[in-house]
Design a protein around this motif. Structure first.
Motif, PDB file in Angstrom:
ATOM      1  N   GLU A  21       0.836  -1.090   0.135  1.00  0.00           N
ATOM      2  CA  GLU A  21      -0.103  -0.079  -0.011  1.00  0.00           C
ATOM      3  C   GLU A  21       0.934   1.171  -0.008  1.00  0.00           C
ATOM      4  OE1 GLU A  21      -3.726   0.215   2.486  1.00  0.00           O
ATOM      5  OE2 GLU A  21      -3.387  -2.086   2.714  1.00  0.00           O
ATOM      6  N   ALA A  22       0.896   1.754  -1.199  1.00  0.00           N
ATOM      7  CA  ALA A  22       1.784   3.028  -1.246  1.00  0.00           C
ATOM      8  C   ALA A  22       1.514   3.797  -2.494  1.00  0.00           C
ATOM      9  CB  ALA A  22       3.351   2.580  -1.512  1.00  0.00           C
ATOM     10  N   GLU A  23       1.758   5.088  -2.425  1.00  0.00           N
ATOM     11  CA  GLU A  23       1.482   5.970  -3.636  1.00  0.00           C
ATOM     12  C   GLU A  23       2.742   5.825  -4.801  1.00  0.00           C
ATOM     13  OE1 GLU A  23      -1.108   8.289  -4.113  1.00  0.00           O
ATOM     14  OE2 GLU A  23      -2.215   7.507  -2.447  1.00  0.00           O
ATOM     15  N   SER A  24       3.666   5.552  -4.291  1.00  0.00           N
ATOM     16  CA  SER A  24       4.837   5.802  -5.332  1.00  0.00           C
ATOM     17  C   SER A  24       5.859   4.509  -4.781  1.00  0.00           C
ATOM     18  CB  SER A  24       5.493   6.983  -5.614  1.00  0.00           C
ATOM     19  OG  SER A  24       6.094   7.363  -4.597  1.00  0.00           O
ATOM     20  N   PHE A  25       7.105   4.492  -5.660  1.00  0.00           N
ATOM     21  CA  PHE A  25       7.914   3.657  -5.313  1.00  0.00           C
ATOM     22  C   PHE A  25       8.900   4.352  -4.177  1.00  0.00           C
ATOM     23  CE2 PHE A  25       6.866   1.582  -8.909  1.00  0.00           C
ATOM     24  CZ  PHE A  25       7.080   0.012  -8.675  1.00  0.00           C
TER      25      PHE A  25
END
Length: 487
Positions: A401-405
């Motif tokens: 669960e993350a917006e970006s790397f």
């Protein structure tokens, strides 16, 4: 031979401006196609949605694909616009629909429950899929309405693949860079930016494109599902070619996971940019050479050889492993030389099958023919994405669960050795097996360029049936009976 002589031979029917606008459309179209087929799975996985559920929903959406492509093919063949155009009205419509539906796919509210996210994804994907169908059949069919010169068609299609590759490469590099751990932009603004860019590339064809060579008056009656199936049964080379295509691209499971491969196996999401360059540069060289080479060598023989070599090299790369990055890059460069040929030539066989189908049945069913191409392309992409996720799910992949790397790096989300091995299997082994199966299927494809040129001349009314039969080889002549599709 100069670039000018390749782009503008004196015997071409089309003008350079028309051809450039045609090729430009492919850049925009494939910006959208690559964003959805390559990065959609990554976006969903980073929204914390279960891999198995993503795979199932993607396949469910493709049930609609099994309906809308043939239906649109029938509509495409049946509708005759008052201005005499066959493809351009649909392409103008697509310029508005595709950017909007693409953005919808990548603005799923983060606060939604998992079930809500899946419903949003399903509805948006259905809308995007339908919008993409409106453009895909006409843009490939348009090559047959621009000219009946086979060499000119080959040039239009081969350089079209170059511009398609440019669109995919551009979107791949920009999207990778912007969502990587180095920049950290989320997917939503990234996709909005790319959608504006894709729109700008697609617009010129709406004003500069010209259709002049449509021969669609052989059958004016409604093309029913029954008659469509009978047409497909008689067009055996269309079925053989796209059966092979389905295996080659349906098992291309690594594309949707390339960002995770780059991040977890090679140390940075930005390594995906290197992979993109490795595939784009050979494609440019190949696309420029194909119009020349195809005049001296039959394009299918070249395609078959390159597909087989790419399959062998893929198997070698799998057993060597990913740990030696330099060796991986060297082998990837060599393999990309062969996959660039197959990628450039890939869709150049559909116009050939359309000519074969018209010659054999007396029905100009280009809409049906190209809808099979569209259907197979999208169903293969869906199968590849779903299958890749399903396979990875068997290797204990840790949910993200993350917006970006940049978030993944900050949260220190790691994967087990088992998951990394599954990522490698999905990325290189499964696609190589697909190419092996494809080469076997293509042993039965025997339609050649010189035969198609004869059929095209007959279909355009330039030679008689008897003259065509005398010019064709016995293996084809014996199987070609001029029969109208039964009602």
């Amino acid at each position: 031979m100069s670039i000018k002589s390749i782009l503008s031979p004196p015997d071409f029917t089309t003008k350079l401006g028309e051809r450039v606008s045609y090729w430009s459309y492919f850049v925009g179209q494939n910006i959208f196609y690559n964003v959805v087929t390559t990065f959609m799975a990554t976006y969903l996985m980073m929204n914390g949605i279960d891999l198995g559920k993503i795979a199932v929903v993607t396949l469910i959406v493709k049930i609609w694909d099994a309906v809308n492509d043939p239906l649109f093919g029938i509509i495409f063949d049946k509708i005759k616009f008052k201005n005499g155009q066959k493809c351009l009205p649909w392409l103008r419509l697509s310029v508005g629909l595709i950017p909007i539906t693409t953005v919808l796919l990548f603005i799923i509210p983060s606060g939604m429950a998992q079930s809500g996210k899946l419903i949003w994804f399903m509805i948006a994907y259905l809308l995007w899929d339908s919008s993409y169908t409106v453009c895909d059949v006409p843009i490939y069919s348009m090559v047959t309405t621009m000219t009946d010169n086979i060499n000119e068609r080959n040039t239009l299609m081969s350089l079209g693949r170059l511009f398609s590759g440019a669109g995919m490469g551009l979107s791949g590099m920009l999207c990778t860079l912007l969502v990587s751990e180095k920049v950290g932009l989320s997917f939503s603004p990234t996709v909005i930016l790319l959608s504006v860019l894709g729109l700008l590339f697609m617009i010129p064809l709406c004003f500069v494109g010209k259709e002049r060579n449509y021969h669609g008056e052989l059958e004016d009656e409604a093309f029913s599902i029954k008659r469509m199936l009978m047409y497909l049964v008689r067009n055996k080379y269309l079925l053989i070619y796209y059966l092979g295509y389905l295996f080659a691209n349906g098992l291309m499971t690594g594309n949707a996971l390339s960002l995770f491969v780059s991040y977890y196996l090679f140390g940075s999401a930005n390594f995906n940019i290197i992979l993109g360059i490795l595939s784009t540069v050979p494609s440019i060289v190949v696309a420029l050479l194909i119009p020349v080479v195809s005049q001296k060598f039959d394009k299918f023989k070249l395609f078959f050889i390159c597909n087989t070599v790419a399959a062998v090299l893929g198997l070698v790369m799998y057993f060597i492993g990913w740990q030696n990055k330099l060796l991986f890059i060297v082998l990837m460069i060599i393999r990309c030389l062969f996959t660039s040929v197959t990628g450039t030539l890939g869709f150049m066989f559909t116009p050939d099958c359309a000519e074969y189908g018209q010659y054999k049945t007396g029905v100009d069913a280009k809409g049906i023919t190209f809808s099979i191409q569209t259907f197979t392309t999208k169903i293969a992409a869906a199968v590849a994405s779903s299958l890749g996720l399903a396979i990875l799910g068997f290797f204990n992949w840790t949910k993200i669960e993350a917006e970006s790397f940049a978030d993944i790096e900050k949260l220190n989300i790691v994967q087990s050795a088992t998951a990394l091995n599954g990522l490698w299997v999905t990325y290189i082994l499964v696609p190589s097996i697909g190419l092996v199966i494809t080469s076997f299927i293509y042993l039965f494809y025997r339609l050649r360029d010189k035969d198609v040129q004869i059929m095209a001349k007959y279909n355009a009314g330039e030679i008689t049936r008897e003259e065509a039969e005398n010019l064709l080889p016995k293996s084809l002549r014996c199987g070609l009976l001029h029969e109208t599709v039964s009602k």
